[in-house]
Design an enzyme around this catalytic site. Structure first.
Site, mmCIF file in Angstrom:
data_model
loop_
_atom_site.group_PDB
_atom_site.id
_atom_site.type_symbol
_atom_site.label_atom_id
_atom_site.label_comp_id
_atom_site.label_asym_id
_atom_site.label_seq_id
_atom_site.Cartn_x
_atom_site.Cartn_y
_atom_site.Cartn_z
ATOM 1 N N ASP A 58 12.710 -33.131 23.147
ATOM 2 C CA ASP A 58 12.666 -33.465 21.725
ATOM 3 C C ASP A 58 12.392 -32.173 20.957
ATOM 4 O O ASP A 58 11.400 -31.488 21.227
ATOM 5 C CB ASP A 58 11.532 -34.479 21.504
ATOM 6 N N GLY A 83 18.536 -34.531 14.531
ATOM 7 C CA GLY A 83 18.088 -35.323 13.374
ATOM 8 C C GLY A 83 18.884 -36.617 13.319
ATOM 9 O O GLY A 83 19.998 -36.687 13.826
ATOM 10 N N LYS A 85 21.084 -39.477 11.275
ATOM 11 C CA LYS A 85 22.025 -39.149 10.197
ATOM 12 C C LYS A 85 22.799 -40.326 9.601
ATOM 13 O O LYS A 85 23.872 -40.142 9.027
ATOM 14 C CB LYS A 85 23.010 -38.121 10.727
ATOM 15 N N SER A 125 23.455 -32.001 3.898
ATOM 16 C CA SER A 125 24.430 -33.064 3.684
ATOM 17 C C SER A 125 24.760 -33.209 2.202
ATOM 18 O O SER A 125 23.923 -32.959 1.349
ATOM 19 C CB SER A 125 23.839 -34.390 4.191
ATOM 20 N N TYR A 150 17.706 -40.956 4.369
ATOM 21 C CA TYR A 150 18.412 -39.890 5.111
ATOM 22 C C TYR A 150 18.657 -38.700 4.189
ATOM 23 O O TYR A 150 18.282 -37.574 4.489
ATOM 24 C CB TYR A 150 19.745 -40.411 5.656
ATOM 25 N N LYS A 154 16.945 -34.573 3.775
ATOM 26 C CA LYS A 154 17.696 -33.316 3.640
ATOM 27 C C LYS A 154 17.245 -32.554 2.388
ATOM 28 O O LYS A 154 17.102 -31.336 2.396
ATOM 29 C CB LYS A 154 19.204 -33.610 3.573
ATOM 30 N N ASP A 297 24.912 -46.556 -0.919
ATOM 31 C CA ASP A 297 26.220 -45.910 -1.096
ATOM 32 C C ASP A 297 26.464 -45.526 -2.550
ATOM 33 O O ASP A 297 26.004 -46.217 -3.466
ATOM 34 C CB ASP A 297 27.338 -46.872 -0.675
HETATM 35 C C1 WQD Z 1 31.985 -43.552 4.314
HETATM 36 C C2 WQD Z 1 32.625 -44.593 3.421
HETATM 37 C C3 WQD Z 1 31.211 -46.502 3.061
HETATM 38 C C4 WQD Z 1 31.318 -47.833 7.263
HETATM 39 C C5 WQD Z 1 27.055 -40.359 5.741
HETATM 40 C C6 WQD Z 1 26.062 -39.256 5.510
HETATM 41 C C7 WQD Z 1 26.760 -37.923 5.592
HETATM 42 C C8 WQD Z 1 27.445 -37.809 6.916
HETATM 43 C C9 WQD Z 1 28.412 -38.956 7.133
HETATM 44 C C10 WQD Z 1 26.319 -36.649 8.692
HETATM 45 C C11 WQD Z 1 31.649 -45.195 2.413
HETATM 46 C C12 WQD Z 1 32.469 -46.898 3.834
HETATM 47 C C13 WQD Z 1 31.522 -47.112 6.096
HETATM 48 C C14 WQD Z 1 31.845 -49.154 7.365
HETATM 49 C C15 WQD Z 1 32.743 -48.960 5.154
HETATM 50 N N1 WQD Z 1 26.461 -37.740 7.916
HETATM 51 N N2 WQD Z 1 32.219 -47.669 5.069
HETATM 52 N N3 WQD Z 1 32.538 -49.669 6.301
HETATM 53 O O1 WQD Z 1 27.730 -42.815 4.026
HETATM 54 O O2 WQD Z 1 29.622 -41.329 3.127
HETATM 55 O O3 WQD Z 1 27.974 -40.343 4.680
HETATM 56 O O4 WQD Z 1 27.688 -40.174 6.975
HETATM 57 O O5 WQD Z 1 27.073 -35.802 8.998
HETATM 58 O O6 WQD Z 1 25.800 -36.919 5.462
HETATM 59 O O7 WQD Z 1 25.518 -39.402 4.226
HETATM 60 O O8 WQD Z 1 29.579 -41.993 5.549
HETATM 61 O O9 WQD Z 1 31.109 -43.044 7.152
HETATM 62 O O10 WQD Z 1 28.945 -44.258 6.544
HETATM 63 O O11 WQD Z 1 30.784 -44.112 4.867
HETATM 64 O O12 WQD Z 1 33.376 -49.459 4.199
HETATM 65 O O13 WQD Z 1 31.691 -49.867 8.405
HETATM 66 O O14 WQD Z 1 33.066 -45.669 4.237
HETATM 67 O O15 WQD Z 1 30.876 -47.497 2.105
HETATM 68 O O16 WQD Z 1 32.368 -45.463 1.235
HETATM 69 P P1 WQD Z 1 28.710 -41.712 4.239
HETATM 70 P P2 WQD Z 1 30.076 -43.384 6.118
#
Ligand code: WQD
Length: 337
Positions: A58, A83, A85, A125, A150, A154, A297
Protein backbone atom coordinates in the site's frame (compact mmCIF):
# COMPACT_ATOMS: atom_id res chain seq x y z
CA UNK A 1 18.53 6.71 -11.95
CA UNK A 2 14.97 5.39 -11.59
CA UNK A 3 11.35 6.52 -11.31
CA UNK A 4 9.08 5.08 -8.61
CA UNK A 5 5.58 4.48 -10.03
CA UNK A 6 2.80 4.03 -7.47
CA UNK A 7 -0.23 2.15 -8.82
CA UNK A 8 1.93 1.00 -11.73
CA UNK A 9 -0.14 -2.16 -12.28
CA UNK A 10 -3.31 -0.13 -12.78
CA UNK A 11 -4.93 0.96 -16.01
CA UNK A 12 -3.14 4.29 -16.51
CA UNK A 13 -0.08 3.32 -14.48
CA UNK A 14 0.66 0.20 -16.55
CA UNK A 15 0.31 2.05 -19.87
CA UNK A 16 2.63 4.77 -18.56
CA UNK A 17 5.20 2.21 -17.35
CA UNK A 18 5.23 0.75 -20.89
CA UNK A 19 6.01 4.18 -22.36
CA UNK A 20 8.65 4.92 -19.69
CA UNK A 21 10.40 1.59 -20.34
CA UNK A 22 10.15 2.20 -24.10
CA UNK A 23 12.00 5.47 -23.42
CA UNK A 24 14.72 3.67 -21.43
CA UNK A 25 13.57 5.04 -18.08
CA UNK A 26 14.36 2.65 -15.19
CA UNK A 27 11.13 1.92 -13.28
CA UNK A 28 10.21 0.62 -9.81
CA UNK A 29 6.51 -0.23 -9.36
CA UNK A 30 4.54 -0.37 -6.12
CA UNK A 31 0.95 -1.59 -6.18
CA UNK A 32 -1.42 -3.33 -3.73
CA UNK A 33 -3.67 -4.78 -6.49
CA UNK A 34 -6.74 -3.14 -4.94
CA UNK A 35 -7.84 -2.09 -8.44
CA UNK A 36 -5.45 -4.04 -10.67
CA UNK A 37 -4.25 -7.60 -11.34
CA UNK A 38 -0.81 -9.21 -10.78
CA UNK A 39 -0.69 -10.61 -14.34
CA UNK A 40 -0.39 -7.06 -15.70
CA UNK A 41 3.26 -7.06 -14.58
CA UNK A 42 4.16 -9.94 -16.88
CA UNK A 43 2.22 -8.33 -19.74
CA UNK A 44 4.30 -5.13 -19.35
CA UNK A 45 7.47 -7.22 -19.64
CA UNK A 46 6.03 -9.06 -22.67
CA UNK A 47 5.24 -5.77 -24.44
CA UNK A 48 8.50 -3.96 -23.66
CA UNK A 49 10.94 -6.87 -23.31
CA UNK A 50 12.23 -4.89 -20.31
CA UNK A 51 12.33 -5.70 -16.60
CA UNK A 52 11.64 -3.63 -13.50
CA UNK A 53 11.50 -4.01 -9.71
CA UNK A 54 8.13 -4.53 -8.04
CA UNK A 55 6.87 -4.22 -4.45
CA UNK A 56 3.38 -5.41 -3.50
CA UNK A 57 2.35 -2.82 -0.93
CA UNK A 58 0.00 0.00 0.00
CA UNK A 59 1.63 3.29 -1.07
CA UNK A 60 0.26 4.82 2.13
CA UNK A 61 2.24 2.45 4.38
CA UNK A 62 5.08 4.66 5.68
CA UNK A 63 7.25 1.81 6.96
CA UNK A 64 7.09 -0.16 3.70
CA UNK A 65 7.62 2.99 1.65
CA UNK A 66 10.74 3.85 3.70
CA UNK A 67 12.07 0.39 2.90
CA UNK A 68 11.61 0.97 -0.84
CA UNK A 69 13.57 4.23 -0.70
CA UNK A 70 16.26 2.65 1.51
CA UNK A 71 16.69 -0.26 -0.92
CA UNK A 72 16.63 1.94 -4.01
CA UNK A 73 18.86 5.02 -3.63
CA UNK A 74 18.59 5.37 -7.44
CA UNK A 75 15.04 6.78 -7.10
CA UNK A 76 15.14 10.33 -8.51
CA UNK A 77 11.43 10.92 -8.95
CA UNK A 78 7.92 9.58 -8.35
CA UNK A 79 4.81 9.24 -10.52
CA UNK A 80 1.73 8.83 -8.36
CA UNK A 81 -1.13 6.85 -9.94
CA UNK A 82 -2.27 5.07 -6.78
CA UNK A 83 -5.69 6.22 -5.61
CA UNK A 84 -9.40 5.51 -6.01
CA UNK A 85 -10.93 7.15 -9.06
CA UNK A 86 -14.65 6.64 -9.59
CA UNK A 87 -16.93 9.69 -9.31
CA UNK A 88 -20.11 7.78 -8.51
CA UNK A 89 -18.45 5.43 -6.00
CA UNK A 90 -16.81 8.36 -4.18
CA UNK A 91 -20.23 9.84 -3.40
CA UNK A 92 -21.11 6.56 -1.64
CA UNK A 93 -17.70 6.08 0.08
CA UNK A 94 -16.20 9.50 0.95
CA UNK A 95 -14.07 8.33 3.91
CA UNK A 96 -12.34 5.63 1.88
CA UNK A 97 -11.57 8.18 -0.86
CA UNK A 98 -10.20 10.86 1.51
CA UNK A 99 -8.13 8.31 3.43
CA UNK A 100 -6.62 6.48 0.48
CA UNK A 101 -6.10 9.44 -1.84
CA UNK A 102 -5.05 12.20 0.57
CA UNK A 103 -3.38 10.38 3.48
CA UNK A 104 -1.63 8.09 1.00
CA UNK A 105 -0.22 11.01 -0.96
CA UNK A 106 0.86 12.80 2.23
CA UNK A 107 2.78 9.70 3.35
CA UNK A 108 4.40 9.54 -0.07
CA UNK A 109 5.42 13.21 -0.05
CA UNK A 110 6.79 13.02 3.50
CA UNK A 111 8.88 10.01 2.56
CA UNK A 112 10.14 11.74 -0.61
CA UNK A 113 11.13 14.76 1.49
CA UNK A 114 12.99 12.55 3.97
CA UNK A 115 15.06 11.06 1.13
CA UNK A 116 15.41 14.39 -0.69
CA UNK A 117 13.51 13.14 -3.76
CA UNK A 118 11.62 16.16 -5.09
CA UNK A 119 10.63 15.28 -8.66
CA UNK A 120 6.91 14.46 -8.60
CA UNK A 121 4.26 13.81 -11.25
CA UNK A 122 0.73 13.83 -9.84
CA UNK A 123 -2.34 12.24 -11.46
CA UNK A 124 -4.97 14.89 -11.12
CA UNK A 125 -8.29 15.13 -12.90
CA UNK A 126 -10.52 17.41 -14.93
CA UNK A 127 -13.08 17.07 -12.14
CA UNK A 128 -11.12 19.70 -10.18
CA UNK A 129 -12.66 22.33 -12.50
CA UNK A 130 -16.03 21.61 -10.93
CA UNK A 131 -19.21 23.04 -12.39
CA UNK A 132 -18.53 26.79 -12.21
CA UNK A 133 -15.96 27.07 -14.98
CA UNK A 134 -16.75 27.66 -18.64
CA UNK A 135 -15.48 25.14 -21.18
CA UNK A 136 -12.95 24.51 -22.55
CA UNK A 137 -11.15 24.27 -19.23
CA UNK A 138 -7.90 26.27 -18.90
CA UNK A 139 -5.24 25.49 -16.28
CA UNK A 140 -5.39 29.00 -14.79
CA UNK A 141 -9.09 28.67 -13.90
CA UNK A 142 -10.21 28.56 -10.28
CA UNK A 143 -10.76 25.02 -9.05
CA UNK A 144 -12.70 23.64 -6.12
CA UNK A 145 -16.39 23.71 -6.94
CA UNK A 146 -16.23 19.94 -7.19
CA UNK A 147 -19.42 17.87 -7.13
CA UNK A 148 -18.00 14.67 -5.66
CA UNK A 149 -15.43 13.50 -3.05
CA UNK A 150 -13.17 11.99 -5.74
CA UNK A 151 -12.74 15.38 -7.39
CA UNK A 152 -12.35 17.06 -3.99
CA UNK A 153 -9.43 14.77 -3.09
CA UNK A 154 -7.69 15.95 -6.24
CA UNK A 155 -8.35 19.61 -5.38
CA UNK A 156 -6.93 19.10 -1.88
CA UNK A 157 -3.80 17.34 -3.15
CA UNK A 158 -3.19 20.02 -5.78
CA UNK A 159 -3.43 22.61 -2.99
CA UNK A 160 -1.02 20.61 -0.80
CA UNK A 161 1.48 20.52 -3.68
CA UNK A 162 1.15 24.27 -4.29
CA UNK A 163 1.70 25.03 -0.58
CA UNK A 164 4.63 22.61 -0.51
CA UNK A 165 6.26 24.28 -3.51
CA UNK A 166 5.67 27.75 -2.00
CA UNK A 167 7.51 26.58 1.15
CA UNK A 168 10.41 25.02 -0.78
CA UNK A 169 10.96 25.93 -4.42
CA UNK A 170 13.49 23.17 -4.91
CA UNK A 171 10.54 20.84 -5.48
CA UNK A 172 9.98 19.88 -9.11
CA UNK A 173 6.29 19.11 -9.65
CA UNK A 174 3.99 18.43 -12.62
CA UNK A 175 0.24 18.25 -11.92
CA UNK A 176 -1.47 16.46 -14.84
CA UNK A 177 -5.24 16.94 -15.12
CA UNK A 178 -6.62 13.91 -16.97
CA UNK A 179 -9.80 14.12 -18.91
CA UNK A 180 -11.41 10.78 -19.77
CA UNK A 181 -8.85 8.11 -20.63
CA UNK A 182 -10.20 5.10 -22.59
CA UNK A 183 -8.76 2.52 -24.98
CA UNK A 184 -5.92 0.06 -24.49
CA UNK A 185 -2.44 -0.77 -25.75
CA UNK A 186 -2.57 -1.95 -29.39
CA UNK A 187 -1.24 -5.37 -28.34
CA UNK A 188 -4.47 -6.03 -26.43
CA UNK A 189 -2.32 -7.36 -23.57
CA UNK A 190 -3.14 -4.57 -21.09
CA UNK A 191 -6.30 -2.52 -20.71
CA UNK A 192 -8.95 -1.37 -18.29
CA UNK A 193 -9.93 -4.07 -15.76
CA UNK A 194 -11.94 -2.41 -12.99
CA UNK A 195 -12.81 -4.69 -10.06
CA UNK A 196 -16.51 -5.59 -10.07
CA UNK A 197 -19.15 -3.65 -11.99
CA UNK A 198 -17.45 -0.79 -13.90
CA UNK A 199 -18.19 2.78 -12.81
CA UNK A 200 -16.82 4.36 -16.00
CA UNK A 201 -18.50 4.44 -19.40
CA UNK A 202 -16.20 2.54 -21.77
CA UNK A 203 -15.46 -0.44 -19.50
CA UNK A 204 -19.24 -0.80 -19.12
CA UNK A 205 -19.89 -0.55 -22.88
CA UNK A 206 -17.35 -3.25 -23.75
CA UNK A 207 -18.89 -5.62 -21.20
CA UNK A 208 -22.37 -5.07 -22.67
CA UNK A 209 -20.95 -5.71 -26.15
CA UNK A 210 -19.30 -8.93 -24.93
CA UNK A 211 -22.55 -10.13 -23.32
CA UNK A 212 -21.13 -10.03 -19.79
CA UNK A 213 -23.55 -7.24 -18.80
CA UNK A 214 -27.15 -6.89 -20.01
CA UNK A 215 -27.42 -3.25 -21.03
CA UNK A 216 -25.86 0.16 -20.50
CA UNK A 217 -27.70 2.68 -18.31
CA UNK A 218 -27.27 6.10 -19.87
CA UNK A 219 -27.26 8.52 -16.95
CA UNK A 220 -29.65 11.19 -18.20
CA UNK A 221 -30.54 12.59 -21.62
CA UNK A 222 -31.80 15.96 -20.42
CA UNK A 223 -28.46 17.77 -20.27
CA UNK A 224 -27.94 20.96 -22.35
CA UNK A 225 -25.96 19.03 -25.00
CA UNK A 226 -26.68 18.19 -28.69
CA UNK A 227 -28.32 14.83 -27.89
CA UNK A 228 -29.04 15.47 -24.19
CA UNK A 229 -26.42 13.01 -22.88
CA UNK A 230 -23.23 13.95 -21.01
CA UNK A 231 -20.25 15.23 -23.02
CA UNK A 232 -16.66 14.42 -22.06
CA UNK A 233 -13.15 14.78 -23.53
CA UNK A 234 -12.12 11.17 -24.14
CA UNK A 235 -8.45 10.53 -24.88
CA UNK A 236 -6.57 7.33 -25.70
CA UNK A 237 -4.76 5.96 -22.65
CA UNK A 238 -1.55 5.55 -24.71
CA UNK A 239 -1.66 9.26 -25.60
CA UNK A 240 -2.15 9.99 -21.90
CA UNK A 241 0.84 7.77 -21.04
CA UNK A 242 3.00 9.57 -23.58
CA UNK A 243 1.99 12.84 -21.93
CA UNK A 244 3.66 11.59 -18.75
CA UNK A 245 6.92 10.92 -20.56
CA UNK A 246 6.80 14.48 -21.91
CA UNK A 247 6.09 15.85 -18.43
CA UNK A 248 9.06 13.93 -16.99
CA UNK A 249 11.29 15.29 -19.76
CA UNK A 250 10.25 18.80 -18.79
CA UNK A 251 10.97 18.19 -15.09
CA UNK A 252 14.36 16.73 -16.01
CA UNK A 253 15.12 19.87 -18.02
CA UNK A 254 13.79 22.47 -15.54
CA UNK A 255 15.11 20.85 -12.33
CA UNK A 256 12.58 22.81 -10.23
CA UNK A 257 9.13 24.38 -10.49
CA UNK A 258 5.44 23.57 -10.29
CA UNK A 259 3.43 23.19 -13.51
CA UNK A 260 -0.19 22.25 -14.20
CA UNK A 261 -1.25 20.69 -17.52
CA UNK A 262 -4.51 19.49 -19.06
CA UNK A 263 -4.18 16.14 -20.80
CA UNK A 264 -7.17 15.94 -23.13
CA UNK A 265 -7.92 16.15 -26.85
CA UNK A 266 -9.75 19.49 -26.76
CA UNK A 267 -13.01 18.07 -28.10
CA UNK A 268 -16.00 16.47 -26.41
CA UNK A 269 -18.15 13.48 -27.32
CA UNK A 270 -21.57 12.58 -25.88
CA UNK A 271 -22.42 9.22 -24.33
CA UNK A 272 -24.53 8.27 -27.36
CA UNK A 273 -21.76 9.34 -29.78
CA UNK A 274 -19.43 6.95 -27.93
CA UNK A 275 -22.03 4.16 -28.12
CA UNK A 276 -22.67 4.68 -31.84
CA UNK A 277 -18.97 5.00 -32.73
CA UNK A 278 -18.20 1.84 -30.76
CA UNK A 279 -20.98 -0.05 -32.62
CA UNK A 280 -19.73 1.23 -35.99
CA UNK A 281 -16.08 0.33 -35.31
CA UNK A 282 -16.68 -3.09 -33.77
CA UNK A 283 -19.91 -4.25 -35.45
CA UNK A 284 -21.19 -5.11 -31.96
CA UNK A 285 -24.60 -4.00 -30.64
CA UNK A 286 -24.73 -2.06 -27.38
CA UNK A 287 -28.13 -2.27 -25.71
CA UNK A 288 -28.90 0.76 -23.59
CA UNK A 289 -31.68 2.46 -21.66
CA UNK A 290 -31.98 6.08 -20.55
CA UNK A 291 -32.16 6.43 -16.76
CA UNK A 292 -31.92 9.32 -14.27
CA UNK A 293 -28.81 11.47 -14.02
CA UNK A 294 -25.97 10.16 -11.79
CA UNK A 295 -25.29 12.25 -8.68
CA UNK A 296 -22.03 14.23 -9.04
CA UNK A 297 -22.10 14.35 -12.85
CA UNK A 298 -21.84 17.57 -14.84
CA UNK A 299 -23.13 18.19 -18.39
CA UNK A 300 -20.03 19.02 -20.40
CA UNK A 301 -16.26 18.89 -19.85
CA UNK A 302 -13.41 19.21 -22.32
CA UNK A 303 -9.88 20.63 -22.30
CA UNK A 304 -8.06 23.63 -23.65
CA UNK A 305 -4.87 21.91 -24.82
CA UNK A 306 -2.76 24.97 -25.70
CA UNK A 307 -0.47 24.89 -22.65
CA UNK A 308 0.37 21.17 -22.74
CA UNK A 309 0.99 21.43 -26.48
CA UNK A 310 3.23 24.52 -26.22
CA UNK A 311 5.14 23.61 -23.03
CA UNK A 312 5.30 19.81 -23.23
CA UNK A 313 5.27 19.43 -26.98
CA UNK A 314 2.43 16.93 -26.42
CA UNK A 315 -0.76 16.44 -28.41
CA UNK A 316 -3.21 13.51 -28.42
CA UNK A 317 -2.72 11.65 -31.72
CA UNK A 318 -5.32 8.84 -31.61
CA UNK A 319 -8.95 9.40 -32.56
CA UNK A 320 -12.23 8.09 -31.13
CA UNK A 321 -12.30 5.13 -33.54
CA UNK A 322 -8.82 4.07 -32.34
CA UNK A 323 -10.05 4.31 -28.74
CA UNK A 324 -13.13 2.15 -29.42
CA UNK A 325 -11.19 -0.37 -31.54
CA UNK A 326 -8.44 -0.79 -28.93
CA UNK A 327 -10.92 -1.02 -26.05
CA UNK A 328 -12.75 -3.85 -27.83
CA UNK A 329 -9.51 -5.56 -28.95
CA UNK A 330 -8.42 -5.81 -25.31
CA UNK A 331 -11.71 -7.43 -24.24
CA UNK A 332 -11.65 -9.86 -27.20
CA UNK A 333 -8.05 -10.89 -26.41
CA UNK A 334 -8.74 -11.29 -22.67
CA UNK A 335 -11.77 -13.48 -23.40
CA UNK A 336 -9.70 -15.76 -25.66
CA UNK A 337 -7.26 -16.55 -22.80
C1 WQD B 1 -18.53 9.56 -18.54
C2 WQD B 1 -19.91 9.89 -19.05
C3 WQD B 1 -21.61 9.68 -17.37
C4 WQD B 1 -21.16 5.31 -16.96
C5 WQD B 1 -14.44 10.11 -14.12
C6 WQD B 1 -13.40 10.88 -13.34
C7 WQD B 1 -12.24 11.22 -14.25
C8 WQD B 1 -11.70 9.96 -14.85
C9 WQD B 1 -12.78 9.20 -15.59
C10 WQD B 1 -9.80 8.93 -13.81
C11 WQD B 1 -20.73 10.71 -18.07
C12 WQD B 1 -21.82 8.65 -18.49
C13 WQD B 1 -20.99 6.62 -17.36
C14 WQD B 1 -22.38 4.64 -17.25
C15 WQD B 1 -23.20 6.62 -18.32
N1 WQD B 1 -11.12 9.20 -13.82
N2 WQD B 1 -22.00 7.26 -18.03
N3 WQD B 1 -23.36 5.33 -17.92
O1 WQD B 1 -17.43 10.66 -14.49
O2 WQD B 1 -16.68 11.80 -16.67
O3 WQD B 1 -14.96 10.97 -15.10
O4 WQD B 1 -13.86 8.97 -14.69
O5 WQD B 1 -9.00 8.88 -14.67
O6 WQD B 1 -11.26 11.85 -13.48
O7 WQD B 1 -13.98 12.07 -12.87
O8 WQD B 1 -16.31 9.34 -16.34
O9 WQD B 1 -16.82 7.27 -17.56
O10 WQD B 1 -17.90 7.64 -15.27
O11 WQD B 1 -18.66 8.99 -17.22
O12 WQD B 1 -24.11 7.22 -18.93
O13 WQD B 1 -22.60 3.44 -16.91
O14 WQD B 1 -20.62 8.68 -19.25
O15 WQD B 1 -22.85 10.21 -16.94
O16 WQD B 1 -21.54 11.59 -18.81
P1 WQD B 1 -16.47 10.75 -15.63
P2 WQD B 1 -17.41 8.22 -16.56
Amino acid sequence: MSILVTGGAGYIGSHTVVELLNNNVEVIIIDDFSNSKPEVLEKIKQITKKDFKFYRMDYGNAEELKKVFEENPSIEGVMNFAGYKAVGESVQKPLEYYTNNISGTLTLLNTMKKYNVKKFVFSSSATVYGEENDIPYVETMKTGSTTNPYGTTKVFIERILQDLYKSDTTWNIAILRYFNPIGAHESGLIGEEPQGIPNNLMPYIVRVASGELKELSVFGNDYPTPDGTGVRDYLHVVDLAKGHVKALEKLNKDQQGLHIYNLGTGRGYSVLEIVHTFEKVTGKKVQYKIVDRREGDIAIAYADTKKSHEELGWIAEKNLEDMCKDSWNYIEKSQKK
